[in-house]
Design an enzyme around this catalytic site. Structure first.
Site, PDB file in Angstrom:
ATOM      1  N   LYS A   1       0.879  -1.231   0.042  1.00  0.00           N
ATOM      2  CA  LYS A   1      -0.047   0.034  -0.214  1.00  0.00           C
ATOM      3  C   LYS A   1       0.860   1.399  -0.080  1.00  0.00           C
ATOM      4  O   LYS A   1       1.983   1.323   0.635  1.00  0.00           O
ATOM      5  CB  LYS A   1      -0.931   0.062   1.271  1.00  0.00           C
ATOM      6  CG  LYS A   1      -1.305   1.328   1.795  1.00  0.00           C
ATOM      7  CD  LYS A   1      -1.402   1.586   3.122  1.00  0.00           C
ATOM      8  CE  LYS A   1      -0.111   1.850   3.734  1.00  0.00           C
ATOM      9  NZ  LYS A   1       0.028   2.078   5.265  1.00  0.00           N
TER      10      LYS A   1
ATOM     11  N   VAL B   1       9.527  -4.907   6.112  1.00  0.00           N
ATOM     12  CA  VAL B   1       8.697  -4.869   7.371  1.00  0.00           C
ATOM     13  C   VAL B   1       9.013  -3.426   8.094  1.00  0.00           C
ATOM     14  O   VAL B   1      10.085  -2.965   8.075  1.00  0.00           O
ATOM     15  CB  VAL B   1       9.089  -5.961   8.320  1.00  0.00           C
ATOM     16  CG1 VAL B   1       8.417  -5.999   9.668  1.00  0.00           C
ATOM     17  CG2 VAL B   1       8.870  -7.205   7.599  1.00  0.00           C
TER      18      VAL B   1
ATOM     19  N   ALA C   1       7.989  -0.595   7.153  1.00  0.00           N
ATOM     20  CA  ALA C   1       8.234   0.586   6.323  1.00  0.00           C
ATOM     21  C   ALA C   1       7.006   1.266   5.985  1.00  0.00           C
ATOM     22  O   ALA C   1       7.212   2.453   5.206  1.00  0.00           O
ATOM     23  CB  ALA C   1       8.628  -0.398   4.877  1.00  0.00           C
TER      24      ALA C   1
ATOM     25  N   LEU D   1       4.085   0.377   4.415  1.00  0.00           N
ATOM     26  CA  LEU D   1       3.528  -0.102   3.056  1.00  0.00           C
ATOM     27  C   LEU D   1       2.760  -1.040   3.269  1.00  0.00           C
ATOM     28  O   LEU D   1       2.210  -1.751   2.231  1.00  0.00           O
ATOM     29  CB  LEU D   1       4.961  -0.712   2.079  1.00  0.00           C
ATOM     30  CG  LEU D   1       5.968   0.335   1.540  1.00  0.00           C
ATOM     31  CD1 LEU D   1       7.031  -0.444   0.982  1.00  0.00           C
ATOM     32  CD2 LEU D   1       5.281   1.552   1.046  1.00  0.00           C
TER      33      LEU D   1
ATOM     34  N   GLY E   1       2.212  -6.477   6.125  1.00  0.00           N
ATOM     35  CA  GLY E   1       1.520  -7.426   7.218  1.00  0.00           C
ATOM     36  C   GLY E   1       0.111  -7.284   7.014  1.00  0.00           C
ATOM     37  O   GLY E   1      -0.723  -8.446   7.162  1.00  0.00           O
ATOM     38  N   SER E   2      -0.630  -6.153   6.820  1.00  0.00           N
ATOM     39  CA  SER E   2      -1.892  -6.091   6.656  1.00  0.00           C
ATOM     40  C   SER E   2      -2.461  -6.626   5.338  1.00  0.00           C
ATOM     41  O   SER E   2      -3.290  -7.445   5.472  1.00  0.00           O
ATOM     42  CB  SER E   2      -2.216  -4.407   6.675  1.00  0.00           C
ATOM     43  OG  SER E   2      -1.834  -3.703   7.995  1.00  0.00           O
TER      44      SER E   2
ATOM     45  N   ASP F   1      -5.147  -0.960   8.893  1.00  0.00           N
ATOM     46  CA  ASP F   1      -4.847  -0.953   7.451  1.00  0.00           C
ATOM     47  C   ASP F   1      -5.430  -2.095   6.661  1.00  0.00           C
ATOM     48  O   ASP F   1      -5.460  -2.192   5.527  1.00  0.00           O
ATOM     49  CB  ASP F   1      -3.286  -0.839   7.040  1.00  0.00           C
ATOM     50  CG  ASP F   1      -2.990   0.398   7.026  1.00  0.00           C
ATOM     51  OD1 ASP F   1      -3.381   1.332   6.656  1.00  0.00           O
ATOM     52  OD2 ASP F   1      -1.574   0.623   7.300  1.00  0.00           O
TER      53      ASP F   1
HETATM   54  O1  C5P Z   1      -4.691  -0.715  14.370  1.00  0.00           O
HETATM   55  P1  C5P Z   1      -3.042  -0.936  14.127  1.00  0.00           P
HETATM   56  O2  C5P Z   1      -2.770  -2.061  14.984  1.00  0.00           O
HETATM   57  O3  C5P Z   1      -2.602  -0.923  12.894  1.00  0.00           O
HETATM   58  O4  C5P Z   1      -2.425   0.347  14.829  1.00  0.00           O
HETATM   59  C1  C5P Z   1      -1.094   0.216  15.363  1.00  0.00           C
HETATM   60  C2  C5P Z   1      -1.084   1.733  16.445  1.00  0.00           C
HETATM   61  O5  C5P Z   1      -1.216   2.778  15.497  1.00  0.00           O
HETATM   62  C3  C5P Z   1      -2.267   1.742  17.386  1.00  0.00           C
HETATM   63  O6  C5P Z   1      -1.949   1.054  18.522  1.00  0.00           O
HETATM   64  C4  C5P Z   1      -2.404   3.215  17.485  1.00  0.00           C
HETATM   65  O7  C5P Z   1      -1.344   3.680  18.518  1.00  0.00           O
HETATM   66  C5  C5P Z   1      -1.775   3.790  16.428  1.00  0.00           C
HETATM   67  N1  C5P Z   1      -2.971   4.109  15.469  1.00  0.00           N
HETATM   68  C6  C5P Z   1      -3.583   5.440  15.764  1.00  0.00           C
HETATM   69  N2  C5P Z   1      -4.729   5.888  15.021  1.00  0.00           N
HETATM   70  C7  C5P Z   1      -5.021   5.061  13.880  1.00  0.00           C
HETATM   71  C8  C5P Z   1      -4.581   3.825  13.523  1.00  0.00           C
HETATM   72  C9  C5P Z   1      -3.296   3.645  14.449  1.00  0.00           C
HETATM   73  O8  C5P Z   1      -3.303   6.022  16.880  1.00  0.00           O
HETATM   74  N3  C5P Z   1      -6.212   5.502  13.071  1.00  0.00           N
END
Ligand code: C5P
Length: 291
Positions: free
Chosen positions: A11, A95, A97, A99, A102-103, A135
């Site tokens: 992405k 990893v 990065a 991009l 993992g998602s 993501d």
């Molecule tokens: O959802 P994900 O595990 O990818 O998010 C990783 C971290 O990024 C979350 O724990 C949060 O601290 C931050 N985050 C955020 N707002 C978002 C997406 C992610 O604060 N919209």
């Protein structure tokens, strides 16, 4: 199922505005995402022994419940499916990065297992994707999308298709990982300002106006991550001197990119960077953007 192979694409955030923090700790986002032709390859095979077995070409990646592919498989099949499932991941997307590798792997796992095991859970997949990570819902849809909310509100942007890709990307991939949660923390500490809207970018994409596209790229993490990650700061400074342009960050980095409608221009820049950038160690990839 004998063996099913699926590609999980990287992405790219063409526009990423972080807005206010929410009571649940996440931030409101406004993003325009596209996919680049750089992918991980996942191979799914049934196994006689019950359970989820993950193998990965990158030895640094955990193979247990911390792996987003494991989470995706267990959400659909349970922790110890019978027959078991063997998932091999050949990593090409770096990893940490920005991009979304993992998602994207997780989204492909949801889609593929739902299909090959005839689970009929198509309608549940967006909700399961959101449980895995912010993501993952985008990666289920792919292509050119506007993504809002925590990242889970996806709106596909339909633009006239062409048979050949017309926009290409040079990915500059320094061997450093940036922790997304830290990047949000740095932003919170600095204070989130008034953020622009992606309308000029969307208009430019529709018109295929490369100059206007470049001018309307945006990433809220840019200044804080450049300040905190010396490798990124250095690459930007070198590129400004060498080619008079700074690359754009994807996500919270460390991947950076330049866009062009001329592949030749990107390979020229890549060659100049290979000669002129002494540090950090970088990988370069040129790929089409997929709308
Ligand atoms: O959802 P994900 O595990 O990818 O998010 C990783 C971290 O990024 C979350 O724990 C949060 O601290 C931050 N985050 C955020 N707002 C978002 C997406 C992610 O604060 N919209």
């Amino acid at each position: 199922m004998t063996e099913t192979i699926a590609e999980a694409y990287a992405k790219l955030n063409l526009f990423l505005a972080v807005r206010e923090a929410r009571p649940d700790g996440y931030h409101e986002l406004d993003m325009v995402n596209a996919e680049a032709g750089l992918s991980d390859r996942l191979t799914f095979r049934d196994r006689v022994v019950p359970g989820i077995e993950i193998r990965c070409s990158d030895k640094r990646i955990p193979l247990d419940h911390r792996n987003l592919v494991w989470k995706a498989a267990s959400l659909l099949l349970g922790d110890r499916p019978d027959p078991g499932i063997d998932i091999k991941i050949e990593k090409r997307i770096p990893v940490g990065a920005g991009l979304g590798g993992g998602s994207s792997d997780a989204a492909v796992t949801l889609r593929t297992l739902n299909q090959v095991r005839s689970l009929g859970r198509d309608r549940d997949l967006p909700e399961l994707a959101a449980q895995i990570g912010s993501d993952v819902p985008y990666s289920l849809v792919g292509g050119l999308c506007r993504c809002r909310g925590r990242g889970e509100q996806i709106e596909r942007i339909e633009i006239p298709q062409s048979s050949e890709p017309w926009l290409h990307v040079l990915l500059i991939l320094p061997n450093v990982a940036v922790r997304t949660a830290y990047a949000y923390k740095w932003l919170d500490e600095r204070g989130i300002g008034n953020e622009c809207q992606p309308s000029a970018l969307l208009d430019a994409i529709e018109k295929r106006n490369i100059g206007q596209i470049r001018d309307s790229l945006h990433n809220s993490f840019d200044s804080v991550v450049s300040e905190w990650v010396p490798q990124i700061k250095h690459i930007k400074a070198v590129m400004k001197t060498l080619i008079g342009r700074e690359p754009q960050l994807s996500g919270s980095g460390s991947a950076m990119f330049l866009l062009s409608d001329q592949v030749g221009e990107l390979s020229e820049v890549r060659d100049r960077l290979r000669d002129g950038l002494d540090w950090p160690l970088c990988r370069f990839e040129i790929a089409p953007l997929m709308f």
